[in-house]
Design an enzyme around this catalytic site. Structure first.
Site, mmCIF file in Angstrom:
data_model
loop_
_atom_site.group_PDB
_atom_site.id
_atom_site.type_symbol
_atom_site.label_atom_id
_atom_site.label_comp_id
_atom_site.label_asym_id
_atom_site.label_seq_id
_atom_site.Cartn_x
_atom_site.Cartn_y
_atom_site.Cartn_z
ATOM 1 N N TYR A 51 -2.691 -0.383 10.448
ATOM 2 C CA TYR A 51 -2.694 -0.993 8.925
ATOM 3 C C TYR A 51 -1.294 -0.275 8.292
ATOM 4 C CZ TYR A 51 -4.085 -0.957 4.070
ATOM 5 O OH TYR A 51 -3.983 -1.236 2.545
ATOM 6 N N SER A 78 0.727 -1.146 0.025
ATOM 7 C CA SER A 78 0.025 -0.087 -0.072
ATOM 8 C C SER A 78 0.952 1.312 -0.137
ATOM 9 C CB SER A 78 -0.673 0.118 1.259
ATOM 10 O OG SER A 78 -1.493 1.363 1.203
#
Length: 278
Positions: free
Chosen positions: A166, A153
């Protein structure tokens, strides 16, 4: 004429026809879009995810493109499930050529409102799930001189408020991919890290417990999110070319570039925002 022949030879070499491709988290979003993209190239697909009903739908769509597609229930956060799934894939499809570690979700909240259990749950899927996938398929990748693809990501390069768990997991994945890029090279294995920004997926429909919630509205505006099928085309090209990393979406590229060129700018901006709200 010679150039045309060279291009045709290169395309044949990089074709995914009859290649065995394993995708975790294949029931929706980027994983499902990748499955459909590879199906158009007549690859042999091993589709793994927790939701079998959605997997079956994706597998059926892939078969309509005359591609073999095997749907297997697998939770990468469970110790032995990926090993069992890989054994089935090897038995039914053969040695694995491409592994795409895509399964993941996001724990979202201020750190003070989270517990250690929340962080552990995040890492079990996003980090240890990738490692389990790697260890279960590494022998095959050595045999086929294959491709390992890790879906990270843009949050693996930057951090924003409420996304600590995250971002921590994706930073770990970024470090892992960079290490494996060198370590697996002697075996002829390429390692490609995909770092997306905002993509139209169901990740924001999954709560902090990793449970999918039907009908949850994505808070991000439509224009900010890249269509998953378009993202898949970019990712497949990166895999074909065995690229080291591909950052996709305008927002993802902009965030990573700003953080690299002006380190400290984004943290100060987010801090200013937090102080304003207070």
């Amino acid at each position: 004429m010679t150039k045309l022949k060279d291009n045709n030879a290169q395309n044949f070499k990089n074709s995914f026809k009859d290649k065995v491709i394993l995708i975790t988290g294949a029931s929706s979003g980027i994983g499902a879009a990748l499955a459909k993209g590879f199906a158009q190239e007549k690859a042999k697909l091993a589709l793994l995810a927790r939701r079998f009903n959605k997997l079956e739908v994706i597998a059926s769509l892939c078969k309509m493109s005359d591609s073999q597609a095997l749907a297997l229930v697998c939770d990468v956060s469970k110790e032995t499930e990926i090993e069992k799934a890989v054994a089935t894939v090897q038995q039914q499809l053969g040695s694995i050529d491409v592994v795409i570690a895509n399964a993941g979700f996001g724990v979202v909240a201020n750190v003070e409102n989270l517990t250690l259990t929340d962080f552990q749950r995040q890492f079990e899927t996003n980090v240890y799930g990738v490692l389990r996938t790697l260890y279960a398929t590494l022998d095959d990748l050595k045999k086929t001189q294959g491709r390992l693809v890790i879906i990270g990501s843009a949050s693996g390069h930057i951090s924003i408020p409420k996304y600590a768990a995250y971002a921590m997991s994706k930073h770990a994945i970024t470090a892992l991919a960079e290490t494996l890029y060198a370590e697996l090279a002697p075996y002829g294995i390429s390692v490609t890290l995909i770092s997306p920004g905002f993509v139209k997926t169901e990740i924001r429909n999954v709560n902090n417990l990793g449970i999918y919630q039907e009908g949850t509205r994505d808070p991000l505006p439509e224009w900010l999110r890249l269509d998953a099928d378009k993202a898949a085309k970019i990712i497949i090209k990166a895999i074909r070319l065995r690229q080291r990393e591909r950052i996709i979406t305008v927002s993802g590229k902009l965030g990573v570039i700003l953080n690299r060129v002006f380190p400290g700018l984004l943290p100060r901006f987010f801090r200013w925002q937090a102080m304003r709200k207070k």
